[in-house]
Design a protein around this motif. Structure first.
Motif, PDB file in Angstrom:
ATOM      1  N   THR A  42       0.832  -1.207   0.000  1.00 29.17           N
ATOM      2  CA  THR A  42       0.000   0.000   0.000  1.00 29.17           C
ATOM      3  C   THR A  42       0.864   1.254   0.000  1.00 29.17           C
ATOM      4  N   GLN A  43       1.941   1.229   0.789  1.00 31.95           N
ATOM      5  CA  GLN A  43       2.832   2.381   0.848  1.00 31.95           C
ATOM      6  C   GLN A  43       3.545   2.592  -0.488  1.00 31.95           C
ATOM      7  N   SER A  46       1.138   3.998  -2.970  1.00 31.17           N
ATOM      8  CA  SER A  46       0.867   5.394  -2.659  1.00 31.17           C
ATOM      9  C   SER A  46       2.007   6.291  -3.131  1.00 31.17           C
ATOM     10  N   ASP A  47       3.243   5.840  -2.896  1.00 31.45           N
ATOM     11  CA  ASP A  47       4.403   6.622  -3.335  1.00 31.45           C
ATOM     12  C   ASP A  47       4.442   6.740  -4.857  1.00 31.45           C
ATOM     13  N   GLY A  49       1.820   6.963  -6.705  1.00 28.49           N
ATOM     14  CA  GLY A  49       0.644   7.698  -7.163  1.00 28.49           C
ATOM     15  C   GLY A  49      -0.468   6.812  -7.663  1.00 28.49           C
ATOM     16  N   GLU A  51      -3.836   4.694  -6.973  1.00 25.06           N
ATOM     17  CA  GLU A  51      -4.925   4.678  -6.007  1.00 25.06           C
ATOM     18  C   GLU A  51      -5.123   3.259  -5.471  1.00 25.06           C
ATOM     19  N   THR A  52      -4.972   3.088  -4.186  1.00 28.15           N
ATOM     20  CA  THR A  52      -5.115   1.739  -3.604  1.00 28.15           C
ATOM     21  C   THR A  52      -6.571   1.306  -3.531  1.00 28.15           C
ATOM     22  N   GLU A  53      -7.523   2.277  -3.623  1.00 22.16           N
ATOM     23  CA  GLU A  53      -8.931   1.895  -3.579  1.00 22.16           C
ATOM     24  C   GLU A  53      -9.312   1.026  -4.770  1.00 22.16           C
TER      25      GLU A  53
END
Length: 307
Positions: A42-43, A46-47, A49, A51-53
């Motif tokens: 997840t990290q 996120s880094d 860019g 979207e984890t959703e």
């Protein structure tokens, strides 16, 4: 960097650089590794860019497997051991004025070694115990040497948990009573002849009325194992495996764990000239974790023999 080298090694099956003791003494559940892997991914997303959703939750296969060091102890193992020793000490203590005081001493010694070892991380090799005389009470630290090898780990300064100090005080009072009894049965000179060891075990005890056939032996891991055998069949150094694993599971910084257990690499020790970590940092980090462990295992200060 997020979880420490031992966790990274177990997660990716690639040995990390540095102290391999961090790996040898660590056991983590598959569930913990799964959660941390998800957090790591997840990290990274996120880094980047992303979207984890967009990645929905999936049902995971539940696994209770422990990964890591061999013969990994659990809290349940130590809970059974500590409660067993407590009950045995209470039972033997009811007859402390007959021959049972000898068995009481052995079990009480084992209890003090085990419980203090869970709060200090000391290796159960040489003495296996930090006597009151070896504690710097004003500074709340002990300087311990529990290895033979002449490397940078052989002597270290560790912060003392208050219960570890009280256990040492209880054993000191117990030893005062034991030495008086040794004098009365003519064995005080034997204790002094082998270097006045603290702690020590009675061995080959065969009692018939007031006739004693007793050997006095300094602390040895094998003698400790004999005392623990009714309740515990893992190696005596399992205390260090439990500490490392529990601390790793609770995301305690590895540098603080290394300071307690003596697992740091060259240049990483808290007494190194360029170290930025102080002993007080280690104390503030570890003592709350040791409080939790003492509570979970119901570690208490048991009274020894009275003079």
């Amino acid at each position: 960097a997020m979880f420490g080298s031992a966790c990274a090694t177990l997660m990716f099956n690639r040995p990390a650089p540095g102290s391999q003791a961090r790996l040898y003494y660590t056991s983590l559940s598959a569930e913990v590794l799964k959660q941390r892997y998800r957090q790591l991914v997840t990290q990274v997303l996120s880094d980047a860019g992303i979207e984890t959703e967009a990645f929905p939750e999936k049902e995971w296969i539940q696994q209770d497997t422990l990964l890591g060091c061999r013969q990994a102890p659990t809290l349940a193992n130590y809970s059974k051991l500590i409660e067993g020793l407590k009950n045995n000490i209470i039972a033997l203590g009811k007859h402390e004025f007959d021959s049972d005081w000898i068995r009481f001493h052995n079990r009480f010694t084992a209890y003090c070694v085990v419980t203090q070892g869970l709060l200090t991380g000391i290796r159960p090799t040489h003495n296996g115990f930090i006597p009151l005389a070896d504690m710097l009470l004003e500074a709340k630290v002990a300087v311990v040497r529990d290895k033979d090898s002449a490397d940078e780990y052989h002597t270290r300064t560790i912060p003392l948990h208050p219960i570890a100090v009280r256990i040492a005080q209880a054993y000191h009072e117990h030893m005062s009573a034991v030495l008086g009894r040794l004098h009365r049965i003519g064995l005080l000179h034997k204790w002094r002849a082998i270097g006045s060891p603290i702690p020590f075990f009675f061995t080959n005890a065969q009692n018939a009325d007031t006739n004693y056939n007793i050997a006095i032996m300094p602390f040895k891991p094998s003698l400790l194992s004999q005392e623990l055998s009714p309740y515990f069949d893992l190696p005596p150094n399992s205390n260090r495996k439990l500490l490392r694993s529990e601390f790793e599971k609770n995301a305690v910084p590895f540098a603080c764990i290394d300071a307690l257990l003596g697992h740091a690499n060259l240049g990483e020790t808290i007494w190194h000239p360029h170290a930025t970590l102080s002993l007080e940092d280690v104390r503030k980090t570890l003592l709350p974790e040791l409080d939790k462990l003492a509570s979970k295992l119901n570690i208490q200060v048991m009274p020894g023999l009275k003079a």
